[in-house]
Motif scaffolding. Structure first.
Motif, short mmCIF file in Angstrom:
data_model
loop_
_atom_site.label_atom_id
_atom_site.label_comp_id
_atom_site.label_asym_id
_atom_site.label_seq_id
_atom_site.Cartn_x
_atom_site.Cartn_y
_atom_site.Cartn_z
N ILE A 132 0.72 -1.16 0.08
CA ILE A 132 0.02 -0.04 0.07
C ILE A 132 0.74 1.29 0.08
CG2 ILE A 132 -1.68 -1.37 1.40
CD1 ILE A 132 -1.17 0.86 3.73
N VAL A 133 0.40 2.35 -0.54
CA VAL A 133 1.02 3.75 -0.37
C VAL A 133 -0.25 4.79 0.02
CG1 VAL A 133 1.99 5.61 -1.43
CG2 VAL A 133 2.66 3.31 -2.40
N PRO A 134 -0.30 4.95 1.33
CA PRO A 134 -1.45 5.84 1.93
C PRO A 134 -0.95 7.37 1.86
CG PRO A 134 -0.01 4.97 3.79
CD PRO A 134 0.59 4.55 2.50
N THR A 135 -2.01 8.08 2.03
CA THR A 135 -1.98 9.63 2.30
C THR A 135 -1.63 9.91 3.42
OG1 THR A 135 -4.26 9.96 2.23
CG2 THR A 135 -3.21 10.37 0.12
N GLY A 136 -1.13 11.03 4.03
CA GLY A 136 -0.77 11.25 5.23
C GLY A 136 -1.84 11.39 6.27
N ASP A 137 -3.07 11.41 5.43
CA ASP A 137 -4.31 11.48 6.63
C ASP A 137 -5.05 10.28 6.67
OD1 ASP A 137 -5.28 11.79 3.99
OD2 ASP A 137 -6.38 13.45 4.34
N ALA A 138 -4.69 9.18 5.93
CA ALA A 138 -5.32 7.73 5.73
C ALA A 138 -5.27 7.17 7.05
CB ALA A 138 -4.73 7.36 4.61
N VAL A 139 -6.52 6.65 7.63
CA VAL A 139 -6.55 5.76 8.41
C VAL A 139 -7.16 4.54 7.71
CG1 VAL A 139 -7.46 4.87 10.47
CG2 VAL A 139 -6.99 7.18 10.51
N CYS A 140 -6.37 3.47 7.57
CA CYS A 140 -6.53 2.31 6.52
C CYS A 140 -7.22 1.31 7.26
CB CYS A 140 -5.36 1.82 5.88
SG CYS A 140 -4.32 3.24 5.09
N LEU A 141 -8.15 0.41 6.84
CA LEU A 141 -8.96 -0.72 7.40
C LEU A 141 -8.56 -1.88 6.77
CD1 LEU A 141 -11.04 -1.58 9.38
CD2 LEU A 141 -12.78 -1.03 7.94
N PHE A 142 -8.41 -3.06 7.63
CA PHE A 142 -8.26 -4.50 7.05
C PHE A 142 -8.97 -5.30 7.84
CE2 PHE A 142 -4.49 -1.86 6.01
CZ PHE A 142 -4.19 -2.07 4.75
N ARG A 143 -9.95 -5.96 7.26
CA ARG A 143 -10.95 -6.75 8.13
C ARG A 143 -11.53 -7.85 7.49
NH1 ARG A 143 -16.93 -3.96 7.53
NH2 ARG A 143 -17.28 -6.34 7.05
N SER A 144 -12.19 -8.67 8.04
CA SER A 144 -13.03 -9.85 7.32
C SER A 144 -14.22 -9.51 7.05
CB SER A 144 -13.16 -10.86 8.86
OG SER A 144 -13.82 -10.40 9.49
N ASP A 163 -13.04 -16.05 6.18
CA ASP A 163 -14.01 -15.97 5.24
C ASP A 163 -13.12 -14.78 4.23
OD1 ASP A 163 -14.34 -13.02 6.18
OD2 ASP A 163 -15.71 -14.02 7.61
N HIS A 164 -13.56 -13.62 3.78
CA HIS A 164 -13.27 -13.01 2.66
C HIS A 164 -12.23 -11.73 3.01
CE1 HIS A 164 -16.89 -15.12 1.38
NE2 HIS A 164 -16.02 -15.24 0.21
N TYR A 165 -11.20 -11.59 2.67
CA TYR A 165 -10.48 -10.47 3.07
C TYR A 165 -11.01 -9.20 2.50
CZ TYR A 165 -6.82 -13.61 4.86
OH TYR A 165 -6.02 -14.84 5.59
N CYS A 166 -11.00 -8.09 3.20
CA CYS A 166 -11.51 -6.85 2.82
C CYS A 166 -10.52 -5.70 3.35
CB CYS A 166 -13.07 -6.71 3.40
SG CYS A 166 -14.27 -8.09 2.83
N PHE A 167 -10.83 -4.74 2.60
CA PHE A 167 -10.20 -3.42 3.03
C PHE A 167 -10.67 -2.08 2.69
CE2 PHE A 167 -8.28 -5.02 -1.03
CZ PHE A 167 -8.18 -4.11 -1.91
N GLY A 168 -10.21 -1.18 3.27
CA GLY A 168 -10.97 0.41 3.10
C GLY A 168 -10.45 1.37 3.74
N LEU A 169 -10.86 2.41 3.64
CA LEU A 169 -10.50 3.78 4.42
C LEU A 169 -11.53 3.88 5.52
CD1 LEU A 169 -9.60 6.38 1.79
CD2 LEU A 169 -8.11 5.42 3.61
N VAL A 170 -11.13 4.10 6.93
CA VAL A 170 -11.99 4.35 7.88
C VAL A 170 -11.93 6.17 7.75
CG1 VAL A 170 -11.95 4.82 10.26
CG2 VAL A 170 -11.09 2.74 9.34
N SER A 171 -11.05 6.83 7.24
CA SER A 171 -10.87 8.20 7.00
C SER A 171 -9.75 8.61 6.35
CB SER A 171 -10.95 9.19 8.37
OG SER A 171 -9.84 8.71 9.23
N GLY A 172 -9.67 9.87 5.72
CA GLY A 172 -8.58 10.26 4.90
C GLY A 172 -8.88 10.33 3.30
#
Length: 497
Positions: free
Chosen positions: A177-189, A278-287
């Motif tokens: 990954i390459v996040p922006t400086g304000d990113a809170v990144c989410l990794f979940r089931s 189950d299935h791997y998922c990812f997204g942004l909490v904020s940012g």
């Protein structure tokens, strides 16, 4: 004429008496002079299970009701001729029928741990992603857009999903990954029961337990490339973030500690982390955004003697207290095989769940045997059990189809529900072997009524439908786990050869 009859009676009387004098009213109707065992002594290792046979002298057609006993049950126990080595020492196993008796000395030695095998990882999925490679199994759900360098996640409030089911208990997923400086990144089931965060502005990484399990990651910064790895190892979840350029690492670990039973039946306060299957998922909490350029899923073992698959009974890490977890039957098997085994299960799973995730796991693991214990949640049919068996055989593995253990609802004996009568039928038709786990966990050893001392009590008072009000002995506790393990050792000795 009468004198002749009287004379014949006198002549035949000794013969009649000689035929009847051996009667003693036992199961055979004849005097048993002795018993002979099929072995003269037993040399056993802790945990071994051996079945003895006793034969009467003289032999009789009817089966005898024999009485078995051990001089020291702390060393070795016996039930119906089945001897279980409990602890180091010596004992005498006896069998008796009325006045006839036979004995056999048993010596139990310490179990030497099997050499712990070394394993390489096995890649089960690996994709560099971007506008030039848009895998259909990566579902965007309106949260991201394909770019030349990867997948740009630029919206909050949803998740991107890898639509491939995984339930393997020793596996890892890695993201670049390459996040922006304000990113809170989410990794979940996909169920949301497991969640991890990489908080760039807060310079920390976390597993979202209660309370949150967190670690500082001072190196997190905008527009730098990181590898985010999440390992699932039975009750343990590891979140590891590595700065690709410098090699700097931050890591946080959380261990699931089950409650045992439920409601009033729980024996432990517990600490919930989430099984993470189950299935791997990812997204942004904020940012602003997170660019994802690669997704890799790996098994932490490339080859095993035994792969154990099924439902929550095969995934006891979710409900077992950590202190008791080594006594789960899966863990006892893994220990006995020196680590050359893994499990793959899912709470609430059915045969159709197995048919979904096995194709994503088994082809990438060399497994000599695949042991299936499935059906407590229904859904078994001859057709889908046969389909699963063929799937296992096509991967070069030997399928094993176990009977379900007993439970208070008695579903293991329901043929229409897909219980053990059907499992036995399929096993016989396909020429398979299996362990009779129902006998191991029943009161009379017949697979009928559950032995409640082998199960956790689950009180679902106050839970949502359909479980509301259930009070049931259902999942094996350490006693049940050990009984199931012993039954597997007895019924399937070839696995351990």
């Amino acid at each position: 004429m009468r004198r002749l009859q009287h004379l014949l009676t006198i002549l035949l009387l000794p013969l009649l008496l000689s035929c009847g004098c051996g009667k003693q009213g036992g199961a055979s109707g004849y005097r048993i002079e002795g018993l002979v065992l099929n072995k003269t002594s037993l040399e056993m290792v802790e945990g071994d299970v051996v079945e003895l046979k006793a034969y009467p002298k003289p032999s009789v057609a009817n089966a005898l009701t024999l009485s078995w006993s051990s001089s020291d049950p702390a060393v070795a126990t016996v039930a119906g001729g089945v001897v279980t080595a409990v602890a180091v020492g010596q004992a005498m196993i006896s069998v008796a029928y009325q006045t006839a008796k036979a004995e056999i000395p048993v010596t139990v030695t310490a179990k030497q741990p099997a050499p712990v095998a070394e394993f390489a990882r096995s890649v089960m999925y690996d994709q560099k992603i971007g506008s030039l490679n848009k895998p259909a199994e990566v579902e965007l759900n309106g949260m991201a857009a394909w770019q030349e360098g990867g997948l740009l996640v630029n919206k909050t409030g949803g998740i991107v999903k890898l639509n491939r089911f995984y339930a393997l208990a020793e596996r890892a997923v890695r993201y670049r990954i390459v996040p922006t400086g304000d990113a809170v990144c989410l990794f979940r089931s996909s169920e949301g029961d497991f969640q991890a965060r990489v908080d760039v502005p807060g310079k920390k990484i976390s597993i979202m337990t209660t309370p949150v399990t967190t670690a500082e990651a001072a190196f997190l910064a905008a527009d730098k490339e990181y590898e985010v790895e999440i390992q699932h190892i039975y009750q343990k979840q590891i979140l590891r973030v590595t700065d690709v350029a410098s090699g700097t690492v931050a890591e946080v670990v959380a261990v699931n500690d089950g409650e045992g039973g439920c409601g009033q039946g729980k024996i432990n306060n517990g600490f919930y982390v989430g099984p993470g299957w189950d299935h791997y998922c990812f997204g942004l909490v904020s940012g602003t955004s997170m660019l994802v350029s690669r997704i890799t899923v790996e098994s932490l073992k490339d080859k095993v003697r035994l792969l154990i698959i099924g439902d929550s009974i095969t995934q006891p890490e979710a409900y077992y207290p950590t202190a008791d977890f080594p006594q789960a039957y899966t863990q006892l098997l893994i220990e006995r095989l020196g680590g050359r085994a893994m499990s793959s299960g899912r709470g609430g799973g059915t045969i159709n769940t197995l048919l979904e995730y096995v194709p994503h796991e088994l082809p990438y693991i060399q497994a000599d045997y695949v042991m299936v214990t499935i059906g407590a949640n229904g859904g078994n049919t001859e057709a889908n059990l046969t389909q699963l068996v063929k799937m296992i055989q096509d991967c070069g593995s030997i399928p094993i189809l176990n009977n379900m253990p007993c439970n208070e609802s008695g579903t293991q004996n329901n043929a229409e529900f897909g219980g053990n009568p059907l499992i036995r039928q399929v096993r016989a038709k396909l020429g398979l072997k299996g362990a009779e786990l129902d006998k191991a966990t029943s009161l009379a050893g017949d697979g009928m009524a559950v032995d409640k001392s082998m199960m956790y009590w689950e009180d679902y008072t106050g839970y949502p439908a359909p479980m509301t009000g259930w009070q049931i002995y259902h999942h094996p506790n350490p006693n049940g786990g050990q009984a199931m393990f012993r039954q597997i050792v007895k019924d399937l000795p070839e696995i351990f050869e």
